[in-house]
Design a protein around this motif. Structure first.
Motif, PDB file in Angstrom:
ATOM      1  N   ALA A  87       0.836  -1.197   0.000  1.00 24.83           N
ATOM      2  CA  ALA A  87       0.000   0.000   0.000  1.00 24.83           C
ATOM      3  C   ALA A  87       0.871   1.247   0.000  1.00 24.83           C
ATOM      4  O   ALA A  87       1.927   1.278   0.618  1.00 24.83           O
ATOM      5  CB  ALA A  87      -0.906   0.009   1.227  1.00 24.83           C
ATOM      6  N   THR A  88       0.435   2.258  -0.717  1.00 28.37           N
ATOM      7  CA  THR A  88       1.137   3.530  -0.727  1.00 28.37           C
ATOM      8  C   THR A  88       0.610   4.363   0.434  1.00 28.37           C
ATOM      9  O   THR A  88      -0.580   4.641   0.503  1.00 28.37           O
ATOM     10  CB  THR A  88       0.890   4.279  -2.050  1.00 28.37           C
ATOM     11  N   PRO A  89       1.494   4.740   1.359  1.00 28.71           N
ATOM     12  CA  PRO A  89       1.029   5.542   2.492  1.00 28.71           C
ATOM     13  C   PRO A  89       0.404   6.851   2.033  1.00 28.71           C
ATOM     14  O   PRO A  89       0.777   7.396   0.992  1.00 28.71           O
ATOM     15  CB  PRO A  89       2.308   5.798   3.293  1.00 28.71           C
ATOM     16  N   GLN A  90      -0.519   7.368   2.814  1.00 27.41           N
ATOM     17  CA  GLN A  90      -1.221   8.601   2.456  1.00 27.41           C
ATOM     18  C   GLN A  90      -0.280   9.788   2.297  1.00 27.41           C
ATOM     19  O   GLN A  90      -0.573  10.730   1.597  1.00 27.41           O
ATOM     20  CB  GLN A  90      -2.264   8.932   3.514  1.00 27.41           C
ATOM     21  N   TRP A  91       0.889   9.739   2.943  1.00 26.25           N
ATOM     22  CA  TRP A  91       1.798  10.867   2.905  1.00 26.25           C
ATOM     23  C   TRP A  91       2.861  10.764   1.818  1.00 26.25           C
ATOM     24  O   TRP A  91       3.759  11.570   1.735  1.00 26.25           O
ATOM     25  CB  TRP A  91       2.474  11.069   4.261  1.00 26.25           C
ATOM     26  N   SER A  92       2.754   9.771   0.941  1.00 22.40           N
ATOM     27  CA  SER A  92       3.733   9.605  -0.133  1.00 22.40           C
ATOM     28  C   SER A  92       3.573  10.689  -1.194  1.00 22.40           C
ATOM     29  O   SER A  92       2.470  11.155  -1.456  1.00 22.40           O
ATOM     30  CB  SER A  92       3.577   8.236  -0.797  1.00 22.40           C
ATOM     31  N   PRO A  93       4.693  11.052  -1.836  1.00 23.49           N
ATOM     32  CA  PRO A  93       4.615  12.038  -2.926  1.00 23.49           C
ATOM     33  C   PRO A  93       3.821  11.499  -4.101  1.00 23.49           C
ATOM     34  O   PRO A  93       3.676  10.288  -4.276  1.00 23.49           O
ATOM     35  CB  PRO A  93       6.088  12.230  -3.335  1.00 23.49           C
ATOM     36  N   GLN A  94       3.342  12.421  -4.934  1.00 19.42           N
ATOM     37  CA  GLN A  94       2.649  12.029  -6.154  1.00 19.42           C
ATOM     38  C   GLN A  94       3.642  11.349  -7.080  1.00 19.42           C
ATOM     39  O   GLN A  94       4.850  11.534  -6.978  1.00 19.42           O
ATOM     40  CB  GLN A  94       2.031  13.245  -6.830  1.00 19.42           C
ATOM     41  N   SER A  95       3.127  10.586  -8.017  1.00 21.36           N
ATOM     42  CA  SER A  95       4.001   9.803  -8.896  1.00 21.36           C
ATOM     43  C   SER A  95       4.971  10.677  -9.685  1.00 21.36           C
ATOM     44  O   SER A  95       6.122  10.292  -9.900  1.00 21.36           O
ATOM     45  CB  SER A  95       3.170   8.931  -9.836  1.00 21.36           C
TER      46      SER A  95
END
Length: 113
Positions: A87-95
């Motif tokens: 899962a990509t954490p909610q705080w990850s940067p945009q692609s």
């Protein structure tokens, strides 16, 4: 243009990251060795993304810092020295941000420095 907050307790690793960002024309702020300093710098300088290289000093771990940076200042974070799940954490940067940063640092998203 990106402005990257570098959070890292290791001086040589911080320098390496900041040099690579500079060489690619990406502005950087820091390094911030502690979570508290990272939050203060984010409030004063308004970075567009944070790179958290390892566990920051202080009371917060890397994921807690990333959550606070996003909640308090709207700054997404890339935890480059932490294994990530599916899962990509909610705080990850945009692609798009991730692509620019991984290219600048010469890493794949799953690699470590």
């Amino acid at each position: 243009m990106e402005t990257v907050l570098v959070v890292c307790v290791d001086e040589s690793k911080s320098q390496k990251i900041m040099e690579k960002l500079y060489d690619c024309g990406i502005n950087s702020i820091g390094p911030a060795p502690t979570a508290g300093l990272a939050l203060a710098l984010a409030g004063q300088t308004r970075p567009t993304v944070a790179i958290v290289a390892g566990a920051p000093g202080g009371r917060r771990d890397a994921s807690q810092l990333a959550s606070r940076l996003l909640a308090d200042w709207g700054v997404p974070s890339w935890l480059i020295d932490q294994a990530e799940g599916d899962a990509t954490p909610q705080w990850s940067p945009q692609s798009e941000q991730m692509e620019r940063l991984t290219l600048a640092l010469g890493l794949d998203q799953g690699q470590r420095l």
